[in-house]
Write a protein that holds these residues in place. Structure first.
Motif, short mmCIF file in Angstrom:
data_model
loop_
_atom_site.label_atom_id
_atom_site.label_comp_id
_atom_site.label_asym_id
_atom_site.label_seq_id
_atom_site.Cartn_x
_atom_site.Cartn_y
_atom_site.Cartn_z
N ASN A 35 -7.71 18.00 -47.42
CA ASN A 35 -8.57 16.88 -47.70
C ASN A 35 -9.73 17.67 -48.72
O ASN A 35 -10.39 16.82 -49.45
CB ASN A 35 -9.03 16.15 -46.54
N GLU A 36 -10.22 18.82 -48.25
CA GLU A 36 -11.26 19.28 -49.10
C GLU A 36 -10.88 19.51 -50.16
O GLU A 36 -11.51 19.42 -51.57
CB GLU A 36 -11.64 20.69 -48.38
N TYR A 41 -11.47 14.75 -56.57
CA TYR A 41 -10.76 13.73 -56.98
C TYR A 41 -10.69 12.23 -56.43
O TYR A 41 -10.29 11.64 -57.22
CB TYR A 41 -9.33 14.27 -57.25
N GLY A 42 -11.41 12.16 -55.40
CA GLY A 42 -11.33 10.71 -54.71
C GLY A 42 -10.24 10.44 -54.26
O GLY A 42 -9.79 9.35 -54.28
N LEU A 43 -9.19 11.42 -53.92
CA LEU A 43 -7.98 11.09 -53.27
C LEU A 43 -7.99 11.52 -51.87
O LEU A 43 -8.55 12.33 -51.46
CB LEU A 43 -6.79 11.80 -54.02
N ARG A 84 -5.05 0.80 -53.81
CA ARG A 84 -6.19 1.69 -54.08
C ARG A 84 -5.95 2.57 -55.33
O ARG A 84 -7.06 2.81 -56.29
CB ARG A 84 -6.72 2.57 -52.84
N LEU A 85 -4.85 3.15 -55.31
CA LEU A 85 -4.56 4.00 -56.65
C LEU A 85 -4.61 3.33 -57.76
O LEU A 85 -4.98 3.72 -58.68
CB LEU A 85 -3.19 4.70 -56.28
N THR A 114 -4.42 14.08 -63.37
CA THR A 114 -5.06 14.63 -62.04
C THR A 114 -4.22 15.46 -61.15
O THR A 114 -4.61 16.47 -60.64
CB THR A 114 -5.32 13.27 -61.26
N LEU A 115 -2.99 15.24 -61.11
CA LEU A 115 -2.13 15.98 -60.17
C LEU A 115 -1.89 17.41 -60.98
O LEU A 115 -2.01 18.55 -60.14
CB LEU A 115 -0.65 15.62 -60.42
N GLU A 116 -2.13 17.59 -62.10
CA GLU A 116 -2.05 18.87 -63.10
C GLU A 116 -3.19 19.65 -62.45
O GLU A 116 -3.09 20.72 -62.28
CB GLU A 116 -1.88 18.77 -64.50
N ARG A 117 -4.52 19.05 -62.65
CA ARG A 117 -5.87 19.75 -62.02
C ARG A 117 -5.75 20.10 -60.76
O ARG A 117 -6.16 21.16 -60.48
CB ARG A 117 -6.83 18.76 -62.51
N ILE A 118 -5.23 19.34 -59.87
CA ILE A 118 -5.09 19.50 -58.70
C ILE A 118 -4.19 20.96 -58.08
O ILE A 118 -4.34 21.74 -57.44
CB ILE A 118 -4.61 18.54 -57.60
#
Length: 153
Positions: A35-36, A41-43, A84-85, A114-118
């Motif tokens: 979660n951290e 990313y607001g996810l 929400r997504l 976003t997935l790529e950045r995470i």
């Protein structure tokens, strides 16, 4: 007194009791760490899971029922998470041409970026690999598979 007993201020009736509590306690720590990573990313972890499922489905769309089947947290409200997504621009939801009661859900370019950045929780995986050998990971994975089989559903 063992470390787990000290951390949660409890005694265990058996090694099986300690193992069960240890898995639950460690799960909580892993979820908190994940979660951290996701917070900027607001996810949530459940939303992240849906995005990963949708990325794996590409180029095909998914239905809410497919998402429910594949989600890690089976108690999640997939319909609410999808909405929400969608409002955040991470996914698209379109009514199926074949069945108007069904929605086809796809990940957007923003969702993919976003997935790529995470990434794959690199920091968490690094922490795990520092304290668990690959052989121990394989053994633990087999034990967890057996435990899930014994618990059913």
């Amino acid at each position: 007194m063992t470390r787990l007993e000290e951390e949660i201020q409890s005694k265990f009736s058996s090694e099986y009791h300690k193992l069960t509590v240890g898995i639950l306690y460690t799960h909580g720590r892993l979820v908190a760490a994940a979660n951290e990573v996701l917070k900027p990313y607001g996810l949530t972890l459940q939303q992240f899971n849906i995005l990963r499922i949708l990325r794996g489905q590409m180029p095909h769309a998914a239905t809410v029922s497919l998402l429910k089947e594949r989600m890690l947290d089976k108690m999640s409200d997939a319909s609410r998470l999808v909405e929400r997504l969608r409002t955040k621009g991470f996914i698209e939801r379109r009514t199926s041409a074949e069945d108007r009661r069904q929605a086809n859900i796809s990940i957007t370019k923003k969702g993919l970026e976003t997935l790529e950045r995470i990434g794959d929780f690199d920091g968490i995986l690094t922490a795990v690999s520092k304290v668990v050998t690959e052989e121990d990971a394989r053994t633990t994975n087999k034990t967890l598979d057996n435990l899930r089989d014994a618990l059913g559903a």
